[in-house]
Motif scaffolding. Structure first.
Motif, PDB file in Angstrom:
ATOM      1  N   GLY A  57       9.312   2.040   6.486  1.00  0.00           N
ATOM      2  CA  GLY A  57       9.149   1.181   5.314  1.00  0.00           C
ATOM      3  C   GLY A  57       8.608   1.971   4.143  1.00  0.00           C
ATOM      4  N   LEU A  58       9.337   1.945   3.020  1.00  0.00           N
ATOM      5  CA  LEU A  58       8.886   2.620   1.802  1.00  0.00           C
ATOM      6  C   LEU A  58       8.345   1.570   0.845  1.00  0.00           C
ATOM      7  CD1 LEU A  58      11.791   5.163   1.174  1.00  0.00           C
ATOM      8  CD2 LEU A  58       9.595   5.561   2.258  1.00  0.00           C
ATOM      9  N   PRO A  59       7.212   1.857   0.183  1.00  0.00           N
ATOM     10  CA  PRO A  59       6.524   0.820  -0.584  1.00  0.00           C
ATOM     11  C   PRO A  59       7.114   0.550  -1.967  1.00  0.00           C
ATOM     12  CG  PRO A  59       5.267   2.840  -0.635  1.00  0.00           C
ATOM     13  CD  PRO A  59       6.452   3.111   0.243  1.00  0.00           C
ATOM     14  N   GLU A  60       8.259   1.143  -2.261  1.00  0.00           N
ATOM     15  CA  GLU A  60       8.954   0.768  -3.494  1.00  0.00           C
ATOM     16  C   GLU A  60       9.963  -0.319  -3.130  1.00  0.00           C
ATOM     17  OE1 GLU A  60       8.394   4.185  -2.796  1.00  0.00           O
ATOM     18  OE2 GLU A  60       6.670   3.921  -4.122  1.00  0.00           O
TER      19      GLU A  60
ATOM     20  N   PRO B 213       0.837  -1.203   0.000  1.00  0.00           N
ATOM     21  CA  PRO B 213       0.000   0.000   0.000  1.00  0.00           C
ATOM     22  C   PRO B 213       0.874   1.256   0.000  1.00  0.00           C
ATOM     23  CG  PRO B 213       0.055  -0.985   2.185  1.00  0.00           C
ATOM     24  CD  PRO B 213       0.801  -1.916   1.273  1.00  0.00           C
ATOM     25  N   PRO B 214       0.381   2.339  -0.623  1.00  0.00           N
ATOM     26  CA  PRO B 214       1.198   3.553  -0.713  1.00  0.00           C
ATOM     27  C   PRO B 214       1.461   4.211   0.639  1.00  0.00           C
ATOM     28  CG  PRO B 214      -0.970   3.891  -1.704  1.00  0.00           C
ATOM     29  CD  PRO B 214      -0.856   2.437  -1.387  1.00  0.00           C
ATOM     30  N   SER B 215       0.607   3.953   1.649  1.00  0.00           N
ATOM     31  CA  SER B 215       0.891   4.535   2.961  1.00  0.00           C
ATOM     32  C   SER B 215       0.546   3.541   4.047  1.00  0.00           C
ATOM     33  CB  SER B 215       0.109   5.833   3.161  1.00  0.00           C
ATOM     34  OG  SER B 215      -1.088   5.582   3.855  1.00  0.00           O
ATOM     35  N   HIS B 216       1.042   3.836   5.250  1.00  0.00           N
ATOM     36  CA  HIS B 216       0.759   2.957   6.389  1.00  0.00           C
ATOM     37  C   HIS B 216      -0.571   3.297   7.041  1.00  0.00           C
ATOM     38  CE1 HIS B 216       4.601   0.886   6.472  1.00  0.00           C
ATOM     39  NE2 HIS B 216       5.181   2.034   6.209  1.00  0.00           N
TER      40      HIS B 216
ATOM     41  N   THR C 219       3.583   3.503  -8.938  1.00  0.00           N
ATOM     42  CA  THR C 219       3.591   4.956  -9.095  1.00  0.00           C
ATOM     43  C   THR C 219       4.982   5.579  -9.108  1.00  0.00           C
ATOM     44  OG1 THR C 219       3.397   5.219  -6.707  1.00  0.00           O
ATOM     45  CG2 THR C 219       1.346   5.231  -7.971  1.00  0.00           C
ATOM     46  N   LYS C 220       6.012   4.776  -8.971  1.00  0.00           N
ATOM     47  CA  LYS C 220       7.338   5.374  -8.814  1.00  0.00           C
ATOM     48  C   LYS C 220       8.404   4.411  -9.304  1.00  0.00           C
ATOM     49  CE  LYS C 220       7.509   8.089  -4.954  1.00  0.00           C
ATOM     50  NZ  LYS C 220       7.558   9.440  -5.463  1.00  0.00           N
ATOM     51  N   TYR C 221       9.516   4.954  -9.796  1.00  0.00           N
ATOM     52  CA  TYR C 221      10.622   4.085 -10.173  1.00  0.00           C
ATOM     53  C   TYR C 221      11.959   4.720  -9.834  1.00  0.00           C
ATOM     54  CZ  TYR C 221      10.498   6.818 -14.588  1.00  0.00           C
ATOM     55  OH  TYR C 221      10.479   7.807 -15.531  1.00  0.00           O
TER      56      TYR C 221
ATOM     57  N   SER D  29       5.752   4.042  11.327  1.00  0.00           N
ATOM     58  CA  SER D  29       5.427   4.159   9.897  1.00  0.00           C
ATOM     59  C   SER D  29       6.620   3.886   8.995  1.00  0.00           C
ATOM     60  CB  SER D  29       4.871   5.555   9.611  1.00  0.00           C
ATOM     61  OG  SER D  29       3.734   5.793  10.393  1.00  0.00           O
TER      62      SER D  29
ATOM     63  N   TYR E 151      14.483   0.187  -7.692  1.00  0.00           N
ATOM     64  CA  TYR E 151      13.232  -0.004  -6.958  1.00  0.00           C
ATOM     65  C   TYR E 151      12.042   0.483  -7.780  1.00  0.00           C
ATOM     66  CZ  TYR E 151      14.021   4.906  -5.472  1.00  0.00           C
ATOM     67  OH  TYR E 151      14.251   6.255  -5.432  1.00  0.00           O
TER      68      TYR E 151
ATOM     69  N   GLY F 200      -0.237   6.778  12.621  1.00  0.00           N
ATOM     70  CA  GLY F 200       1.114   6.321  12.849  1.00  0.00           C
ATOM     71  C   GLY F 200       2.019   7.428  13.350  1.00  0.00           C
TER      72      GLY F 200
END
Lengths: 612, 218
Positions: A192-195, A178-181, A220-222, A190, A216, A185
């Motif tokens: 951990g980065l989701p990439e 998920p994009p956020s925790h 939504t991100k690279y 909170s 990574y 938090g």
């Protein structure tokens, strides 16, 4: 409390007095500057701000059990799903992230798209789940896992992958984090980065599948070394020995690897992401270490095999007063765990049969070192046989060993013969290495902390015919000519203005500090001139051989278990290691870094490339 | 701390001339002028929130550290001091390139702050000189404040060393950029002397509006 308050007041009065005297001084002299301006003196703030996190809440040991056998990841039919089967080029049109093309793809598969039965195909989904129980006294809570399926369809978290030399594997990794925790938090909960960028430590892997930190991705991100975001990434694990070009076939069998592990390696965020749980085992077999103790092949070692081949992952974790997993993202030295999870459980029990087991021990970090002893209830140290370091079988077993010392990411395979114990015997894996901060271990002190309880629980269903041969896997040591001809490269790890440098330079994810010709060999001098820190240095892609060890400039013996091939080199204080490494078969970007993942996230890393 | 106090301080600052305050040492001056304790918020390190102390920008504005600078923002924060002869000037030049690459995003999506390690000497006016001299554009704030407040901020952001002898040397805290996203409670870092593009990548990693982490596409 009273004392602390008094101390505070005392300090305040000193500060106030010093301000008054400074003001008088300034008025008298009219001077705008005072001497020694570059020294900070605010004792009060320091005392106030450096309060350590309180210890994790107490846990009653031995309430939870590990499964008596591990369930391996089952293959997925990637020819029938919604996505097309794996291909050499990144399938960005269908949502794959923008990786570089797979190397040597046509050599292995002969066509742009893979055909059935050409490789073992697996699927993992990085996912968050809110029901992880580290200990029955702590609430069910968030963990991140690489999720897969067993043969009966059960969801497995961070499953073990069984792989075999000569049989390529493709792992399709979906990033469903998920994009956020979510709300509520703090910076402590909170993390951990989701990439993600999944590294398979330490397979002979082409660089685009290695899990390079800049690779990574998420939907939504690279990362800086990818070309496009994506929902998934295909990882091509050729499962060939190093020496493919030199020896042909599937390479040099002396380079066989056994105990590998996959984990997140995202730039700047490896420690928090690995703390979240993203790590599992990849066990690699061949006709020597065949994973079958009944093997009729006369070459097979017939070491204890599944289900008596059991991986154990140790991680140091910290919990808040409510029993929630925390990691201090703002502490420059991260968070040292004071609870040790074994395969995700704190102080669990493992019930074993009265026979030989191969136990594969992994220090999965973030920063604690261990020295494990196997003891009985009276803390009497037990003996076992040490067969592999860093996942690599030694030339011959080391018998009557009593301890296993592991820096972060180091592995040890040991064989324990539980048939020597009466039924019902209780044994403990105990850590005797003291450590109070993330900088490195202190001294070894008995009796230590009991981490895992083993109960000799039942008779085996059949006679134990596994064996521990006197010869395991031969090692190819470099010849004196090869050593003499090898270029020497020096790597010095240091701390400067609160940052890590390697050869006085900072990490640059886009630029290699060394470019090495494919097929060549070098001697790398790894130096830690610091007195206060220990660094488990990991070199991706190839195993090396320690030629010499120096502590305080004086030659030191290389421990017997470190005389084989290694991929993690523990640089204790004031230590230099001279390591011989070959660079073979694949090209591209790789890294060397400190596997204390807190140091790693503070850029203690260097990129090196292999070119044709 | 209420607004009245902040306002009266600002008026006094404007009236007195900032250089005089700097000479006295800001902390003592705040105490004298505002009648308040130097530490402008109650703060306990075990509390994970940021101290909401009052800091002063190089443009002479009083701001609350958490409410005005951090809350709901993506931030990049380094520490420096104006007469630092070490890596500070290079770090500032490096961050200037980051500011240029971020363009319109600075002050809108991404907030850049440089906090002095030497508040006794770095007055708002002095920091303005420093910013002007380095060609800093608007949207990047240089900050000073009462020394005790600055120390709280420094520790909270992780610009410290556990070894007190190393911690006492200011230059040891000039090498890092603390990068964070308060909305998501995500915090990371980059070396202040890393390639500006790599600093950008870390900022972009924490900024949900950025897709490619290495270029300024947002």
């Amino acid at each position: 409390m009273n004392t602390a308050e008094q101390t505070d007041r005392h300090d305040e009065s000193i500060d106030a007095a010093s301000h008054q005297s400074r003001r008088r001084f300034l008025k008298l002299t009219g001077t705008a500057m005072i001497a020694a301006p570059a020294i900070l003196t605010s004792r009060r703030s320091r005392a106030q701000a450096l309060i350590e996190l309180p210890p994790s809440p107490p846990t009653t040991p031995w309430l939870d059990e590990l499964p008596s056998t591990i369930e391996p990841l089952s293959q997925t039919n990637l020819f029938s799903g919604p996505l097309p089967p794996p291909q050499g080029e990144a399938n960005t049109a269908n949502g794959e992230c923008g990786r570089t093309d797979h190397q040597r793809w046509s050599e292995f598969f002969g066509a742009p798209v893979i055909q059935p039965d050409q490789a073992d195909l697996y699927e993992l989904k990085a996912n968050a789940h809110n029901d992880h129980v580290f200990h029955p006294h702590y609430p069910p809570q968030l963990a991140w896992s690489f999720e897969g399926r067993s043969s009966n369809g059960t969801v497995l978290y961070n499953p073990t992958i069984f792989a075999r030399y000569g049989q390529p594997v493709i792992v399709r990794l979906h990033n469903n984090l998920p994009p956020s925790h979510g709300a509520g938090g703090t910076q402590l909960t909170s993390f951990g980065l989701p990439e993600i960028s999944m590294h398979l430590h330490n397979l002979h892997t082409p660089s685009e599948s290695d899990g390079f930190p800049g690779d990574y991705f998420s939907e939504t991100k690279y990362g800086p070394t990818l070309k496009k975001e994506g929902k998934f990434k295909d990882h091509f694990y050729p499962n060939v020995y190093a020496g493919l070009d030199e020896f042909g076939g599937i390479g040099d069998q002396r380079e066989g690897l056994g105990t590998l592990w996959y984990h997140d390696h995202t730039l700047d965020s490896t420690a928090p992401n690995a703390q979240r749980g993203l790590a599992g085992f990849y066990l690699l077999y061949d006709d020597l270490d065949s994973g079958d103790e009944h093997d009729s092949n006369p070459n097979a070692l017939r070491l204890p095999s599944h289900p008596y081949d059991y991986p154990l992952k140790f991680q140091d974790l910290r919990f808040d007063a409510n029993g929630i997993h925390i990691f201090d993202q703002l502490n420059p030295e991260g968070t040292l765990g004071d609870k040790i999870a074994v395969n995700g459980k704190i102080q669990p029990v493992l019930r074993v049969a009265r026979r030989k087991y191969r136990l594969r021990l992994l220090n999965a970090g973030s920063s604690r070192f261990y020295e494990f002893y196997l003891v009985n209830g009276a803390n009497v140290v037990q003996q076992f046989t040490y067969i592999a370091n860093d996942g690599n079988l030694l030339p011959s077993p080391i018998t009557n060993m009593t301890r296993v010392r592991l820096g972060v990411a180091e592995r040890a395979d040991i064989i324990v013969d539980f048939s020597r114990y009466p039924m019902g015997t209780q044994l403990y894996f105990t850590n005797r290495l003291q450590q109070t901060d993330t900088r490195g271990p202190k001294k070894v002190q008995a009796p230590g902390t009991r981490i895992l309880k083993i109960i000799v629980d039942h008779e085996p269903t059949e006679v134990d015919i596994s064996q521990i041969p006197n010869i395991l896997r031969p090692v190819r040591r470099p010849t004196s000519d090869e050593i003499a001809a090898a270029p020497v490269r020096n790597w010095t790890f240091a701390r400067k203005s609160g940052l890590w440098t390697i050869n006085d330079r900072l990490f640059n994810v886009k630029s290699a500090r060394a470019t090495i010709s494919k097929g060549s060999a070098e001697i790398w001098n790894l130096s830690n001139p610091s007195g206060g820190w220990s660094h488990p240095i990991h070199i991706h892609f190839e195993e090396g051989i320690i030629l010499n060890k120096f502590v305080d400039g004086i030659a030191a013996p290389i421990p017997v278990h470190e005389r084989g091939r290694k991929d993690v080199y523990v640089l204790g204080p004031n230590t230099r290691l001279r390591v011989f490494i070959r660079f073979r078969d694949f090209t591209g970007k790789y890294i060397m870094h400190c596997h204390n993942t807190i140091h790693e996230d503070h850029a203690m890393m260097v990129r090196w490339d292999i070119k044709e | 701390m209420n607004n009245e106090n902040t306002n009266s301080r600002r008026e006094i600052l404007a009236g007195m001339g900032l250089a005089t305050l700097g000479m006295l040492g800001l902390s003592a001056a705040w105490q004298k002028l505002g009648g308040a304790t130097a530490v402008t918020s109650n703060y306990d390190a075990r509390d994970t929130s940021f101290p909401n102390v009052t800091l002063y920008t190089h443009e002479g504005e009083a701001v609350r550290f958490y409410d005005d600078l951090i809350r709901d923002k993506v931030v990049a924060i380094n520490m420096m001091y104006s007469d630092c002869a070490g890596i500070c000037p290079v770090a500032t030049a490096n961050l200037l390139r980051v500011q240029q690459m971020l363009g319109d995003r600075v002050g809108r999506d991404v907030f850049m702050y440089s906090i002095t390690l030497q508040p006794e000497l770095d007055t708002p006016k002095g920091l303005k000189h420093y910013a002007d001299r380095h060609g800093i554009k608007t949207g990047w704030k240089f900050l000073t404040g009462a020394p005790e407040d600055i120390e709280l901020v420094r520790y909270r952001l992780g610009f410290y060393d556990r070894d007190e002898n190393i911690d006492n040397i200011k230059e040891n805290h000039t090498g890092m950029i603390r990068i964070g996203n308060d909305t998501l409670n995500r915090w990371s870092m980059a070396p202040a002397l890393a390639e500006p593009q790599q600093i950008m990548a870390t900022i972009n990693h924490l900024d949900p509006k950025a897709v490619h982490t290495h270029e300024n596409l947002a």
